[in-house]
Structures are given as structure tokens and as C-alpha cells.
Design a protein around this motif. Structure first.
Motif, short mmCIF file in Angstrom:
data_model
loop_
_atom_site.label_atom_id
_atom_site.label_comp_id
_atom_site.label_asym_id
_atom_site.label_seq_id
_atom_site.Cartn_x
_atom_site.Cartn_y
_atom_site.Cartn_z
N GLY A 36 -5.53 3.74 -1.09
CA GLY A 36 -5.02 4.58 -0.01
C GLY A 36 -5.69 5.93 0.01
O GLY A 36 -6.30 6.36 -0.98
N ASP A 40 -1.94 8.59 3.26
CA ASP A 40 -1.06 7.53 2.77
C ASP A 40 -0.27 8.01 1.55
O ASP A 40 0.94 7.79 1.45
CB ASP A 40 -1.88 6.29 2.37
CG ASP A 40 -2.75 5.74 3.47
OD1 ASP A 40 -2.29 5.68 4.62
OD2 ASP A 40 -3.90 5.36 3.17
N TRP A 128 -2.37 2.85 5.43
CA TRP A 128 -1.39 1.92 4.90
C TRP A 128 -0.33 1.55 5.94
O TRP A 128 -0.15 2.26 6.93
CB TRP A 128 -0.71 2.54 3.67
CG TRP A 128 -1.48 2.29 2.40
CD1 TRP A 128 -2.83 2.19 2.28
CD2 TRP A 128 -0.94 2.14 1.09
NE1 TRP A 128 -3.18 1.98 0.97
CE2 TRP A 128 -2.03 1.95 0.22
CE3 TRP A 128 0.34 2.17 0.57
CZ2 TRP A 128 -1.88 1.77 -1.15
CZ3 TRP A 128 0.50 1.99 -0.79
CH2 TRP A 128 -0.59 1.78 -1.65
#
Length: 604
Positions: A36, A40, A128
Motif C-alpha cells: 500500500g 492507504d 486499497w
């Protein structure tokens, strides 16, 4: 100059996360480790903070965010600050016999903006899915988090209120009818179920990441969450800090009509650095006004934490915060004039050899300042049920002492902060707050309570921060970002209400003028003024009062007192909860605050 540090400044090249709770920092780092990006990681950490620090923030609070996108090569502001309900008029409050907005209960609720703010950042800059960023928070809500001493102290101090007046709070925060003990485990299965339902509805609505995020926002602001909030506001009533029982004003239309937004930052150039803040709908630009004043002084020549240095910083803060009181709000604020060279040259001349005991706003562009009718210094308002300087339990925000319980017996809420930098160079500074457990009774079907940010409005007509339907309260939440020589450098911030843009300024000045590294600057003895009126119920002030940690040189304290400052010496590690991440010299760096024994930075 080198100072003792409680831990090292972290240095690496993969990623860094710093926050006010180790579980949030570890969560964010876990996101980075699994591919990520910084956005995120910040979102996942932000939702964990709601569970790990429920006395400091909650799902129905708010979050302003400053971020640097490496792809876009720019700083953006995400406004996750909700607005006042359509029914929230000054007449509505004064008809109830109120002259200030209560600090607890349903009347002080604004549209809960944190969820929308986090989702907007995730959708536009993150990678994400909703399910992935919510998974850690769902886990901790389901299985429990370790009870901090401050969580236990906060709940203990409002336990009688919960059992006598707020039964849904007792059901949520007094498991088995008892105050959770430090080191125990505290879960919130109802909140876990709320987030599980959000994920399920989002996944049923769409097979794409973006479609699921849109569906989640709809569920929150138009679907089952909004419906529960509207019904709770309309059909229940609770005792609040006015001493009276009141219902709420939020409606489904209020929630459906609001969305988080992206804005340009307000900036100021200082000694080769460009500092970026939110607009003056929050207090953020007061940081920049302090820099504009301080740019005419030789802080480096004075020496970090000398009497001249502290005096100059504090007197400049008094002037900047006086302008905050007169000019800031969700309105047309003359920011260019307030940061202008001519204006600040005149204001700088007001910094004298002695401590000022006056609140002295300026006249930017020749406009006459108008201050609210504050309660007399050291007193509260004449709101029903409130007398003297004693704030009812559960109100306020700043953390300025060792304990969650103030000397007057009141319990102060607070705020959280998280900073992230990833290997791509993306950076985030976010300050989530509001909706803490002592602010309002939880909605029994959702597992969280509404926020109380509307207490920052004035119930007086014609002010920039006057209560108006659809306006943002002049929040104290104030994340910070700085570029150095035009390149992204530092994401930083702190909890602390009115102190945020004092403690953060102190950190920045320690780096620029004191030659300290991130951890040294955070660990350095901290100080702040309580001179100007509080943004929180009951809006009191303490003219001339200066708080310093007792690690400040006693000779400096004596000299400050000689200059007229009313110095109150606090414990050695009690002021400030700063954290920061940086891009510096080809490395990524991070540091976090040791005070309170819960903030941590992680990275590699």
C-alpha cells in the motif's frame, strides 16, 4: 546543539509512520509492507485510532488532512470537517436560554466528516479497497484493544454520568457495569458490526474499488448510518454540559447534502521553507501568522529556549491568536493582508520587552476588528447549570497536563495525529478528532457517538465564526506540512486543541533555528500560552499565563516572570504530543512523542 532523546530519530528508505498510538503506527507500517501507499496506510491507521483511542476520537468526528502527491507534485488539503445542521441557528440556541453551544450532547453535533474525508483521500490517491483498510479496525473493535491508563481514567471520571444520564454510554464503555482497568481489554463489537455491514453493502453494490467506496459513502451519508443518526437526533434527548436535557438537530438531509472536499493550502515562506496549512475555516493559518511576525526577529541569535526566544515566540503567538479570534471562520477572511509584509511590520512593533496582558487583534487592510463577547477571564459563561470557572465533565479538548482529569474535576477530550511517508515520496499529515466517548451518548445500533465540534461557533451575530446553518466550525484541528527549497520535507502535527499551533510552531522553529533533529525537537522542553480565549466550552481565557515544562532552565523561568509572564511550571514530560515524518537528504525519517507513553514511530 544536541539534546537527550528518549528514542532515536528513525532513518530508512522504505517507509515511515508516526502517530499518537503504537497500534495505529504498526497498522500503517503493515499496509506499507504489503504494497500500500502512504494514503492507504494513513486511512487504515486513522480507523484504528478510533478504536485504540476512543477517548480522543471516534467514527463520527472530523479529519483535516494535508498531503503531498508525488505523482501530482503538489500539496492538497482534504477537508473532512462537517458543517452545522440546517436547523442550527443562533435563535434556536438562545431560545433555549443558551449563550454558548454546550460542550457535550447532541446540540453540538455537526455532520460527521471523518468518514467522508478518509474515503475521499483513499479514492483519489490510494490503491486499497474499503475492506482492506477497515480490516485492522474491525479486528481491534471485535477482539479489543489494551486499555490505556488514560482511557480508564476518562471513563472512571464520567462513569456516574453514564450510569445516571447516558445509559447507551454505560452499555458501551462500562462492560459488566465496571470501569475498564488499565492493561485490560476493551472491545466494541457494535462498531465492528457497523463496519462489517458497510463493507458488505459496498461489496454487494459494486465489483470495483471505486464503486465500493462510493457505495460506502452513500451508506454512511444517505443509508443506514445516516438514518440511525437522524432518528437518534430527532427522537432522543440527553443531559449535556448546560445542565439541561436537549435533543439533536442533525437530519438525514444534513448528512446527504455534505461531501468532503479538496482545497489548496494556505502557505507562507520562511527561511527557505514553505509551510502549508488549511484555510482559515480552521485555526491553521495562525501558524503562518506567527512565522510572519517571527521573520523579523533573530531567533537563531537568541538561542533556542533562551528567555529572549521564549518571550518573542509567546508574544508573537498572542498577536496571531488575537487575529484568529477576530478574523477566522468559514467566511471571507483577509488572509493575504494578514500575512502581508506591511501588516506584520506594524504588528511586530507591538512585541515589547514586557509580557502583554491584552488581546490585541489587528486591522488588516484597514478593516476594523471585532472580537466576540468573551466570558470574563477565568470564568465560564452564564449558560444554565454552569458557574464559575468549572467546566462540566466531558467537555474541552486540550491535553496540557499529565492526567485526563483536570484540577477542577472535568475530563478533557483530545485528538489524535498520524503522519506517513512512503518509498515513492508520498506524504500525509492528518489530525482526526471529535466524537470521543465522553462527548455524547453512543447510538446503540452503531456503537459510536456524535461529535461536538459546533461548540466552536459563537452564538453572536456577525462574526466570522458565528453559528450559521451549513457553516464549518472554526476547528482547532491543524495538520502541518512544509517544503524546503521547494521540495517536500516535513509532515507533522499534534493533538492539543488551541495548543496545536503553538507546539507545532515550537517543533518547526527547533528544526529551523535550533539545529535539532526530529526526535530532539519533539523531546525538547515544550511551552505554550493560555493567554487567549479557548475554542472550547466554556470559552474561558487566562491572560498572561505561560506553561513551561520544568526541564526549561530555572534562570529562564525567572527572567520570564520578571518580564511579566505568569509562568506555571508543569511536569517534565507533560506538554505536547507531536509526531513527524520527513524526506531529508535522500532518506525517510520519523519521530514520535514519548509523553503519555503511547505515541510511536515505526519505519525502515
Amino acid at each position: 546543539m544536541s539534546l537527550f532523546t528518549t528514542r532515536p530519530e528513525l532513518t530508512g528508505d522504505f517507509g515511515m509512520v508516526a502517530s499518537t498510538h503504537w497500534l495505529a503506527s504498526a497498522t500503517g507500517m503493515g499496509v506499507l509492507e504489503r504494497g500500500g501507499n502512504a494514503f492507504d496506510a494513513a486511512v487504515a491507521a486513522g480507523f484504528v485510532l478510533q478504536v485504540a483511542e476512543p477517548h480522543l476520537n471516534g467514527p463520527a468526528g472530523e479529519v483535516p488532512i494535508l498531503l503531498w502527491s508525488e505523482a501530482e507534485q503538489k500539496v492538497s488539503v482534504v477537508c473532512g470537517q462537517g458543517v452545522a445542521p440546517a436547523a442550527a441557528t443562533i435563535d434556536r440556541f438562545t431560545d433555549l436560554g443558551l449563550d454558548v453551544v454546550p460542550g457535550t450532547g447532541l446540540l453540538a453535533a455537526t455532520v460527521p466528516g471523518a468518514f467522508g474525508g478518509w474515503m475521499l483521500m483513499l479514492e483519489r490517491w490510494g490503491t486499497w479497497s474499503l475492506a482492506d483498510v477497515l480490516a485492522p479496525a474491525i479486528h481491534y473493535a471485535e477482539h479489543g484493544v489494551p486499555v490505556l491508563e488514560r482511557i480508564s481514567a476518562t471513563i472512571a471520571s464520567v462513569a456516574q454520568l453514564f450510569t445516571e444520564d447516558w445509559p447507551t454510554s454505560a452499555a458501551t464503555w462500562l462492560p459488566g457495569g465496571r470501569v475498564p482497568q488499565p492493561g485490560g481489554r476493551l472491545a466494541n463489537p457494535v462498531l465492528a458490526a457497523t463496519y462489517r455491514r458497510l463493507v458488505a453493502e459496498a461489496q454487494a453494490a459494486s465489483g470495483t474499488r471505486e464503486g465500493q467506496l462510493t457505495a460506502a459513502r452513500q451508506a454512511w451519508y444517505q443509508g443506514f448510518v445516516a438514518e440511525a443518526i437522524a432518528e437518534f437526533s430527532a427522537k432522543t434527548a440527553w443531559r449535556d454540559s448546560s445542565g439541561e436535557v436537549h435533543g439533536g438537530l442533525l437530519t438525514g438531509a444534513d448528512l446527504a447534502g455534505w461531501t468532503a472536499s479538496v482545497e489548496e493550502p494556505v502557505t507562507f515562506d520562511y527561511h527557505g521553507h514553505t509551510v502549508c496549512k488549511t484555510g482559515p475555516w480552521g485555526q491553521g493559518p495562525v501558524f503562518l501568522q506567527q512565522l510572519a511576525l517571527l521573520s523579523g526577529f533573530d531567533l537563531s541569535g537568541m538561542g533556542h529556549l533562551s528567555a529572549d526566544y521564549v518571550h518573542t515566540v509567546i508574544e508573537s503567538a498572542k498577536l496571531a491568536f488575537a487575529d484568529r479570534e477576530a478574523w477566522y471562520g468559514d467566511a471571507d477572511v483577509p488572509m493575504a493582508d494578514l500575512l502581508g509584509a506591511e501588516y506584520n511590520a506594524g504588528r511586530r512593533a507591538l512585541v515589547g520587552a514586557e509580557a502583554s496582558l491584552e488581546l490585541r487583534p489587528g486591522a488588516p487592510g484597514g478593516r476594523a476588528p471585532r472580537l466576540p463577547a468573551f466570558p470574563a477571564p477565568g470564568t465560564a459563561s452564564n449558560a444554565p447549570g454552569v458557574s464559575g470557572a468549572r467546566a462540566p465533565r466531558g467537555v474541552g479538548e486540550p491535553t496540557v497536563g499529565e492526567q485526563a482529569v483536570s484540577a477542577d474535576g472535568s475530563v478533557r477530550g483530545d485528538t489524535c495525529h498520524v503522519d506517513v511517508v512512503d518509498r515513492h515520496g508520498n506524504m500525509v499529515s492528518a489530525t482526526p478528532s471529535g466524537g470521543w466517548l465522553q462527548s455524547s451518548p453512543p447510538l446503540p445500533e452503531l456503537g459510536f457517538c456524535l461529535g461536538t465540534r459546533a461548540q466552536m461557533f459563537w452564538l453572536q451575530e456577525g462574526l466570522p465564526a458565528s453559528l450559521r446553518p451549513g457553516a464549518r466550525p472554526r476547528t482547532t484541528l491543524s495538520p502541518s506540512f512544509a517544503l524546503r527549497d521547494g521540495r517536500p520535507w516535513l509532515a507533522f502535527g499534534t493533538p492539543g486543541g488551541d495548543q496545536q499551533d503553538q507546539w507545532s510552531v515550537n517543533l518547526f522553529l527547533a528544526l529551523v533555528h535550533g539545529g535539532l533533529n526530529l526526535q530532539e525537537a519533539i523531546d525538547a522542553p515544550m511551552f505554550h500560552s493560555e493567554h487567549f480565549p479557548s475554542s472550547f466550552f466554556p470559552r474561558g481565557s487566562r491572560p498572561g499565563v505561560l506553561h513551561v515544562e520544568d526541564r526549561v532552565d530555572p534562570a529562564v523561568v525567572a527572567e520570564l516572570r520578571r518580564r511579566g509572564h505568569q509562568v506555571e511550571v508543569q511536569g517534565p514530560w507533560t506538554l505536547g504530543r507531536l509526531s513527524a515524518v520527513a524526506r531529508d537528504g535522500g532518506f525517510l525519517k520519523a519521530a514520535a512523542n514519548p509523553r503519555g507513553a503511547q505515541g510511536y514511530a515505526v519505519g525502515r
